[in-house]
Design an enzyme around this catalytic site. Structure first.
Site, mmCIF file in Angstrom:
data_model
loop_
_atom_site.group_PDB
_atom_site.id
_atom_site.type_symbol
_atom_site.label_atom_id
_atom_site.label_comp_id
_atom_site.label_asym_id
_atom_site.label_seq_id
_atom_site.Cartn_x
_atom_site.Cartn_y
_atom_site.Cartn_z
ATOM 1 N N SER A 1 0.823 -1.207 0.000
ATOM 2 C CA SER A 1 0.000 0.000 0.000
ATOM 3 C C SER A 1 0.860 1.262 0.000
ATOM 4 O O SER A 1 1.663 1.449 -0.900
ATOM 5 C CB SER A 1 -0.967 -0.054 1.180
ATOM 6 O OG SER A 1 -2.048 0.785 0.905
ATOM 7 N N HIS B 1 -7.642 -5.693 0.923
ATOM 8 C CA HIS B 1 -6.404 -4.909 0.976
ATOM 9 C C HIS B 1 -5.489 -5.399 2.097
ATOM 10 O O HIS B 1 -5.733 -5.099 3.276
ATOM 11 C CB HIS B 1 -6.818 -3.455 1.223
ATOM 12 C CG HIS B 1 -5.702 -2.473 1.153
ATOM 13 N ND1 HIS B 1 -5.046 -2.173 -0.012
ATOM 14 C CD2 HIS B 1 -5.128 -1.697 2.119
ATOM 15 C CE1 HIS B 1 -4.124 -1.260 0.228
ATOM 16 N NE2 HIS B 1 -4.157 -0.955 1.510
#
Ligand code: GTR
Length: 401
Positions: free
Chosen positions: A238, A380
């Site tokens: 990320s 995620h």
């Protein structure tokens, strides 16, 4: 002010805040049919002759120009000067992980003009090896508990045992050492050495500082004999994945670059405006990118680059990008398209890619390729599934059995 009036003002304020929140949360596009028409900046400008489109021209001229665009418009400058760097081993355990690994904890201190910054490194090296071990270095943007040196807590985010069993050294440092991940305190790290960066619109900010720190770890690897500094894979998830890509672009010593769910201003094409956008990221994280990047809020078409050019800066080194099927915020398709468009740079070096024109099915990794990719089922995150594919990718490129 009467009580009734106060209640009315408070209600109006709450309604306003709710309205802003809703427009921010629901305004992003998740509909492929609503992706605007866009034109990507070409790898080579149209003024370049066909016979100049080769790796020499790319390497000596155009690559530097593109790197300059990223420095000036997106991530900021990458200062390289300092007075001194010191490596201090703060803890050493030769028989960690039931004797399979040696643990080294290190303080990497860099000094400049009376200021200093210390990056704490956690490093496990496989004991069963005949030569310096290839390594993975994680830029840790989550809790320090994910990289527990005592191995009481074992996290999928940094599954050190699996790496050791596969013959790799595994290292990590925390982003907060380089630049606290906070809009009010990010200056209290690497930027103490380079305060002038805070005054210019193309100055380094947090993501630049995290990438800078990764390079200092590589400086350390070059000074010792347990880890093979020529076979280091930089990994980030990320926001850490954005930093890993920037580290790989700025520092060609990283042999393999791995970006996990890096999304907007990472691997995903900005011009698609799918999920997170340049404006959203700048509004929420104004301290990640240089000041100039804000000029491109709702104005992606004016960017001199798009993120396929960031991947191109790695060529001919192998790059692995991941997405997660439910992580639409990070635009899986836009991340794959960046790789597709970066193939042009790899072709300059005759480096083949096994990418298919359309993104592969979920959980179908593309490993045997200079540009690798998978879209993991799920949300995620950085998981053991992701790491196992990174290991396969590194095995393929380092020609390990
Ligand atoms: C989100 C941000 C993303 C990504 C993510 C993360 O809030 O919008 O760009 O960086 O955080 O780091 O997990």
């Amino acid at each position: 002010m009467s009580k009734k009036y106060k209640i009315l003002v408070a209600a109006i304020q709450m309604y306003g805040a709710l309205l802003i929140f809703c427009t921010q949360v629901f305004a992003q596009n998740y509909d492929e049919s609503k992706v605007p028409a866009y034109t990507l900046p070409p790898l080579f400008p149209s003024t370049i002759n066909q016979n100049e489109k080769n790796n020499l021209y790319w390497e000596r001229t155009r690559r530097l120009e593109v790197l300059g665009f990223f420095r000036n418009s997106v991530y900021g400058q990458m200062p390289r000067t300092y007075n001194d760097m010191q490596f201090a081993i703060t803890n050493e355990v030769p028989d960690a992980m039931n004797g399979k690994a040696s643990l080294k904890e290190l303080a990497i201190t860099v000094l400049k003009s009376g200021a200093s910054v210390t990056i704490h490194l956690i490093l496990f090296i496989p004991n069963n090896r005949k030569q310096p071990a290839p390594a993975f270095l994680l830029i840790n943007n989550r809790g320090a508990n994910n990289t527990d040196p005592k191995r009481i807590e074992k996290s999928e985010f940094w599954p050190a045992e699996i790496l050791i069993d596969s013959g790799y050294a595994i290292a990590a440092f925390h982003v907060n050492d380089a630049a606290p991940d906070d809009s009010t305190t990010y200056q209290n790290g690497v930027l103490k050495l380079y305060p002038e960066q805070l005054k210019v619109p193309n100055g380094m900010k947090a993501i630049g500082a995290w990438a800078w720190a990764a390079s200092r770890v590589l400086d350390y690897f070059e000074e010792q004999k347990d880890v093979d500094a020529k076979r280091v894979c930089i990994v980030g998830h990320s926001r850490g994945g954005k930093a890993a890509l920037w580290a790989g672009a700025e520092d060609k010593r990283f042999a393999i670059v791995i970006s996990n769910c890096s999304g907007n201003s990472g691997a995903a094409l900005s011009r698609r405006k799918f999920g997170e956008t340049v404006k959203r990221i700048n509004d929420r994280f104004p301290y990640w990118f240089c000041g100039n990047y804000k000029k491109y809020n709702d104005n992606e078409a004016s960017l001199p680059v798009d993120q396929h050019m960031l991947i191109s800066l790695m060529a001919p080194r192998p790059v692995y990008v991941t997405s997660a099927s439910k992580d639409l915020w990070a635009d899986p398709k836009g991340s794959y398209l960046s790789l597709i468009h970066a193939q042009e740079a790899y072709a300059l070096y005759g480096k083949p890619s096994a990418l298919t024109p359309e993104p592969p099915a979920i959980n179908t990794p593309i490993i045997n390729s200079y540009l690798g990719y998978h879209n993991r089922e799920g949300t995620h995150d950085l998981t053991v599934y992701d790491w196992k594919n990174f290991i396969q990718f590194a095995n393929y490129h380092f020609r390990k059995p």
